[in-house]
Design a protein around this motif. Structure first.
Motif, PDB file in Angstrom:
ATOM      1  N   GLU A  85       0.828  -1.221   0.000  1.00 12.76           N
ATOM      2  CA  GLU A  85       0.000   0.000   0.000  1.00 12.76           C
ATOM      3  C   GLU A  85       0.856   1.263   0.000  1.00 12.76           C
ATOM      4  O   GLU A  85       0.504   2.254  -0.636  1.00 12.76           O
ATOM      5  CB  GLU A  85      -0.926  -0.006   1.221  1.00 12.76           C
ATOM      6  N   LYS A  86       2.002   1.217   0.687  1.00 18.52           N
ATOM      7  CA  LYS A  86       2.854   2.415   0.744  1.00 18.52           C
ATOM      8  C   LYS A  86       3.461   2.729  -0.635  1.00 18.52           C
ATOM      9  O   LYS A  86       3.696   3.897  -0.954  1.00 18.52           O
ATOM     10  CB  LYS A  86       3.943   2.252   1.792  1.00 18.52           C
ATOM     11  N   ILE A  87       3.673   1.696  -1.460  1.00 16.30           N
ATOM     12  CA  ILE A  87       4.174   1.925  -2.822  1.00 16.30           C
ATOM     13  C   ILE A  87       3.072   2.535  -3.685  1.00 16.30           C
ATOM     14  O   ILE A  87       3.312   3.458  -4.477  1.00 16.30           O
ATOM     15  CB  ILE A  87       4.677   0.611  -3.455  1.00 16.30           C
ATOM     16  N   ILE A  88       1.843   2.024  -3.528  1.00 18.58           N
ATOM     17  CA  ILE A  88       0.710   2.589  -4.263  1.00 18.58           C
ATOM     18  C   ILE A  88       0.510   4.056  -3.884  1.00 18.58           C
ATOM     19  O   ILE A  88       0.292   4.914  -4.747  1.00 18.58           O
ATOM     20  CB  ILE A  88      -0.568   1.763  -3.982  1.00 18.58           C
ATOM     21  N   SER A  89       0.622   4.356  -2.594  1.00 19.91           N
ATOM     22  CA  SER A  89       0.503   5.739  -2.122  1.00 19.91           C
ATOM     23  C   SER A  89       1.623   6.604  -2.691  1.00 19.91           C
ATOM     24  O   SER A  89       1.394   7.761  -3.078  1.00 19.91           O
ATOM     25  CB  SER A  89       0.545   5.766  -0.599  1.00 19.91           C
ATOM     26  N   TYR A  90       2.820   6.046  -2.780  1.00 21.27           N
ATOM     27  CA  TYR A  90       3.976   6.768  -3.325  1.00 21.27           C
ATOM     28  C   TYR A  90       3.731   7.142  -4.791  1.00 21.27           C
ATOM     29  O   TYR A  90       3.970   8.283  -5.196  1.00 21.27           O
ATOM     30  CB  TYR A  90       5.203   5.872  -3.184  1.00 21.27           C
ATOM     31  N   ILE A  91       3.209   6.192  -5.583  1.00 21.07           N
ATOM     32  CA  ILE A  91       2.894   6.457  -6.993  1.00 21.07           C
ATOM     33  C   ILE A  91       1.851   7.563  -7.099  1.00 21.07           C
ATOM     34  O   ILE A  91       1.990   8.503  -7.894  1.00 21.07           O
ATOM     35  CB  ILE A  91       2.389   5.168  -7.682  1.00 21.07           C
TER      36      ILE A  91
ATOM     37  N   ARG B 163      12.401 -10.316  -8.932  1.00 20.55           N
ATOM     38  CA  ARG B 163      11.724 -10.015  -7.658  1.00 20.55           C
ATOM     39  C   ARG B 163      10.221 -10.078  -7.841  1.00 20.55           C
ATOM     40  O   ARG B 163       9.710  -9.594  -8.855  1.00 20.55           O
ATOM     41  CB  ARG B 163      12.097  -8.622  -7.165  1.00 20.55           C
ATOM     42  N   ASP B 164       9.525 -10.621  -6.855  1.00 23.73           N
ATOM     43  CA  ASP B 164       8.060 -10.656  -6.949  1.00 23.73           C
ATOM     44  C   ASP B 164       7.432  -9.588  -6.074  1.00 23.73           C
ATOM     45  O   ASP B 164       6.288  -9.692  -5.675  1.00 23.73           O
ATOM     46  CB  ASP B 164       7.520 -12.041  -6.593  1.00 23.73           C
ATOM     47  N   PHE B 165       8.197  -8.521  -5.803  1.00 29.73           N
ATOM     48  CA  PHE B 165       7.644  -7.380  -5.060  1.00 29.73           C
ATOM     49  C   PHE B 165       8.291  -6.109  -5.596  1.00 29.73           C
ATOM     50  O   PHE B 165       9.448  -6.108  -6.034  1.00 29.73           O
ATOM     51  CB  PHE B 165       7.888  -7.515  -3.553  1.00 29.73           C
ATOM     52  N   VAL B 166       7.531  -5.015  -5.580  1.00 27.48           N
ATOM     53  CA  VAL B 166       7.979  -3.732  -6.117  1.00 27.48           C
ATOM     54  C   VAL B 166       8.678  -2.933  -5.025  1.00 27.48           C
ATOM     55  O   VAL B 166       8.221  -2.891  -3.878  1.00 27.48           O
ATOM     56  CB  VAL B 166       6.783  -2.933  -6.688  1.00 27.48           C
ATOM     57  N   ILE B 167       9.789  -2.303  -5.374  1.00 29.45           N
ATOM     58  CA  ILE B 167      10.499  -1.412  -4.460  1.00 29.45           C
ATOM     59  C   ILE B 167      10.453   0.011  -5.045  1.00 29.45           C
ATOM     60  O   ILE B 167      10.174   0.186  -6.241  1.00 29.45           O
ATOM     61  CB  ILE B 167      11.950  -1.870  -4.239  1.00 29.45           C
ATOM     62  N   PRO B 168      10.726   1.045  -4.241  1.00 31.01           N
ATOM     63  CA  PRO B 168      10.648   2.423  -4.746  1.00 31.01           C
ATOM     64  C   PRO B 168      11.522   2.683  -5.975  1.00 31.01           C
ATOM     65  O   PRO B 168      11.157   3.486  -6.838  1.00 31.01           O
ATOM     66  CB  PRO B 168      11.112   3.260  -3.547  1.00 31.01           C
ATOM     67  N   GLU B 169      12.673   1.995  -6.077  1.00 29.04           N
ATOM     68  CA  GLU B 169      13.552   2.198  -7.235  1.00 29.04           C
ATOM     69  C   GLU B 169      12.864   1.776  -8.534  1.00 29.04           C
ATOM     70  O   GLU B 169      13.114   2.369  -9.591  1.00 29.04           O
ATOM     71  CB  GLU B 169      14.859   1.414  -7.050  1.00 29.04           C
TER      72      GLU B 169
ATOM     73  N   VAL C 233      10.352  14.014  -7.710  1.00 31.04           N
ATOM     74  CA  VAL C 233      10.907  12.868  -6.981  1.00 31.04           C
ATOM     75  C   VAL C 233      11.585  13.333  -5.695  1.00 31.04           C
ATOM     76  O   VAL C 233      11.433  12.716  -4.620  1.00 31.04           O
ATOM     77  CB  VAL C 233      11.903  12.077  -7.863  1.00 31.04           C
ATOM     78  N   GLN C 234      12.346  14.433  -5.792  1.00 34.90           N
ATOM     79  CA  GLN C 234      13.040  14.953  -4.621  1.00 34.90           C
ATOM     80  C   GLN C 234      12.080  15.491  -3.557  1.00 34.90           C
ATOM     81  O   GLN C 234      12.411  15.538  -2.367  1.00 34.90           O
ATOM     82  CB  GLN C 234      14.005  16.066  -5.033  1.00 34.90           C
ATOM     83  N   SER C 235      10.874  15.888  -3.986  1.00 31.89           N
ATOM     84  CA  SER C 235       9.929  16.511  -3.049  1.00 31.89           C
ATOM     85  C   SER C 235       9.024  15.510  -2.336  1.00 31.89           C
ATOM     86  O   SER C 235       8.311  15.880  -1.406  1.00 31.89           O
ATOM     87  CB  SER C 235       9.072  17.543  -3.783  1.00 31.89           C
ATOM     88  N   VAL C 236       9.007  14.253  -2.779  1.00 34.18           N
ATOM     89  CA  VAL C 236       8.140  13.242  -2.180  1.00 34.18           C
ATOM     90  C   VAL C 236       8.976  12.252  -1.388  1.00 34.18           C
ATOM     91  O   VAL C 236       9.978  11.716  -1.896  1.00 34.18           O
ATOM     92  CB  VAL C 236       7.327  12.486  -3.264  1.00 34.18           C
ATOM     93  N   GLU C 237       8.580  12.020  -0.149  1.00 31.17           N
ATOM     94  CA  GLU C 237       9.339  11.121   0.725  1.00 31.17           C
ATOM     95  C   GLU C 237       9.263   9.692   0.211  1.00 31.17           C
ATOM     96  O   GLU C 237       8.190   9.190  -0.142  1.00 31.17           O
ATOM     97  CB  GLU C 237       8.792  11.184   2.153  1.00 31.17           C
ATOM     98  N   VAL C 238      10.406   9.029   0.146  1.00 31.82           N
ATOM     99  CA  VAL C 238      10.468   7.641  -0.317  1.00 31.82           C
ATOM    100  C   VAL C 238       9.998   6.710   0.793  1.00 31.82           C
ATOM    101  O   VAL C 238      10.467   6.805   1.929  1.00 31.82           O
ATOM    102  CB  VAL C 238      11.915   7.270  -0.733  1.00 31.82           C
ATOM    103  N   PRO C 239       9.062   5.814   0.507  1.00 29.94           N
ATOM    104  CA  PRO C 239       8.575   4.889   1.540  1.00 29.94           C
ATOM    105  C   PRO C 239       9.672   3.919   1.982  1.00 29.94           C
ATOM    106  O   PRO C 239      10.498   3.516   1.169  1.00 29.94           O
ATOM    107  CB  PRO C 239       7.422   4.138   0.856  1.00 29.94           C
ATOM    108  N   ARG C 240       9.646   3.575   3.249  1.00 28.44           N
ATOM    109  CA  ARG C 240      10.635   2.635   3.802  1.00 28.44           C
ATOM    110  C   ARG C 240       9.989   1.322   4.180  1.00 28.44           C
ATOM    111  O   ARG C 240       8.839   1.271   4.535  1.00 28.44           O
ATOM    112  CB  ARG C 240      11.311   3.252   5.038  1.00 28.44           C
TER     113      ARG C 240
END
Length: 333
Positions: A241-247, A285-291, A326-333
């Motif tokens: 969910e945090k990746i979806i929110s990041y997008i 990988r079967d999971f998405v990362i912020p990169e 990209v620089q203005s949005v916090e990257v999910p951890r």
């Protein structure tokens, strides 16, 4: 120490939730096959593969003579699918693309003769040389994978992918593509001139072929059945969910950014999601990362967002604005 070992075991089992080894190997095989002829275009080729797995269409932009068409043709050849090519010209009509109904003198009934768009991989060369009427003929085909002609709807067989090349708008005799059509391309890939080292290799490779056509060096790697299986596996890649929110945050920022006249649509958000999944899959990988999301941003957004006239006159690019966002949005951890 025991705890670290357990974590590694858990990670290993998590990584293997979806078997992606065959997909990763197939992608590497496609890249290796295309490197036999295509030199210095690794990122271009990778984006074509990612778009294929994400079930999208690709717009390829660059000046003439940098192997846009050759790369698209050879990419189609590594897939065991039907292929057709359409050369767009200012006098091309929609019926030249979609097909037309012809009177059968024996049965005294009209029969529909399918146009070249009815294929699996369709290469449209110089798409921005055709007028708006012909461009409009592509809207339904690209978005819904079907064509409605004379009241009948004809569905396209899977896979269906449009690879369109275009010369930069400042070239003579071109038309600007409508924003609605641009939005139907998952990527716009900008292809530049090769480096000096790559150009030396290109010239040497051409000399070594001694007139042999590049297509003769390329073999088919992937069939339709395997491709559909890999697409399903790509869609099943886990997205938290945090990746979806990041997008969503990244795309939302394009809609109220002071340097942009037009931002990304929800279709752009979905395109980033599907692209990030594909990037994860080809890396095993079967999971998405912020990169994965960051890698998707430029090709997905650079043709969907429009700079304000003031920023365009200053020489700013869409890539510059995307980097600011990209620089203005916090990257999910």
């Amino acid at each position: 120490m025991e705890e670290e070992k357990n974590i590694e075991q858990d990670t290993a089992s998590f990584d293997n939730r979806i078997p992606l080894e065959d997909l990763k190997n197939a992608v590497e095989a496609i890249k290796a096959e295309l490197r036999k002829v295509i030199i210095g275009q690794d990122q271009f080729v990778e984006l074509l593969i990612v778009a294929l797995l994400a079930d999208g269409h690709v717009l390829i932009e660059g000046v003439p003579g940098i192997a846009k068409t050759v790369t698209a043709k050879l990419f189609a050849k590594v897939l065991q699918t039907d292929f057709s090519r359409i050369q767009f010209t200012p006098d091309l009509m929609p019926s030249d693309v979609l097909g037309t109904s012809i009177l059968n003198m024996k049965s005294s009934e009209f029969e529909f003769k399918k146009g070249p768009i009815f294929s699996n991989i369709v290469l449209i060369d110089e798409i921005n040389r055709a007028p708006a009427k012909t461009q409009a003929a592509l809207f339904e085909t690209m978005e819904e994978r079907q064509a409605t002609i004379d009241g009948h709807t004809y569905n396209f067989a899977a896979p269906f992918m449009v690879l369109a090349t275009q010369n930069p708008i400042e070239q003579e005799g071109t038309y600007a593509l409508p924003e609605a059509q641009l939005d139907r391309f998952i990527f716009k890939i900008k292809v530049g001139y090769p480096s000096l080292e790559d150009e030396i290799k290109i010239i040497a490779s051409h000399h070594e072929r001694k007139g042999e056509k590049p297509q003769t060096r390329i073999d088919a790697i992937l069939d339709t059945t395997a491709l559909e299986d890999y697409k399903q596996k790509t869609q099943a890649v886990l997205v938290e969910e945090k990746i979806i929110s990041y997008i969503a945050q990244l795309v939302s920022k394009t809609r109220n950014h002071p340097h942009l006249y037009l931002g990304g649509s929800p279709r752009a958000s979905i395109a980033i999601l599907n692209t990030a999944k594909a990037f994860a899959a080809i890396n095993g990988r079967d999971f998405v990362i912020p990169e994965d999301v960051k890698k998707a941003l430029n090709p997905v957004l650079n043709h969907r967002i429009i700079l304000t006239p003031e920023r365009e006159m200053e020489g700013m690019t869409t890539e510059n604005v995307i980097e600011m966002i990209v620089q203005s949005v916090e990257v999910p951890r």
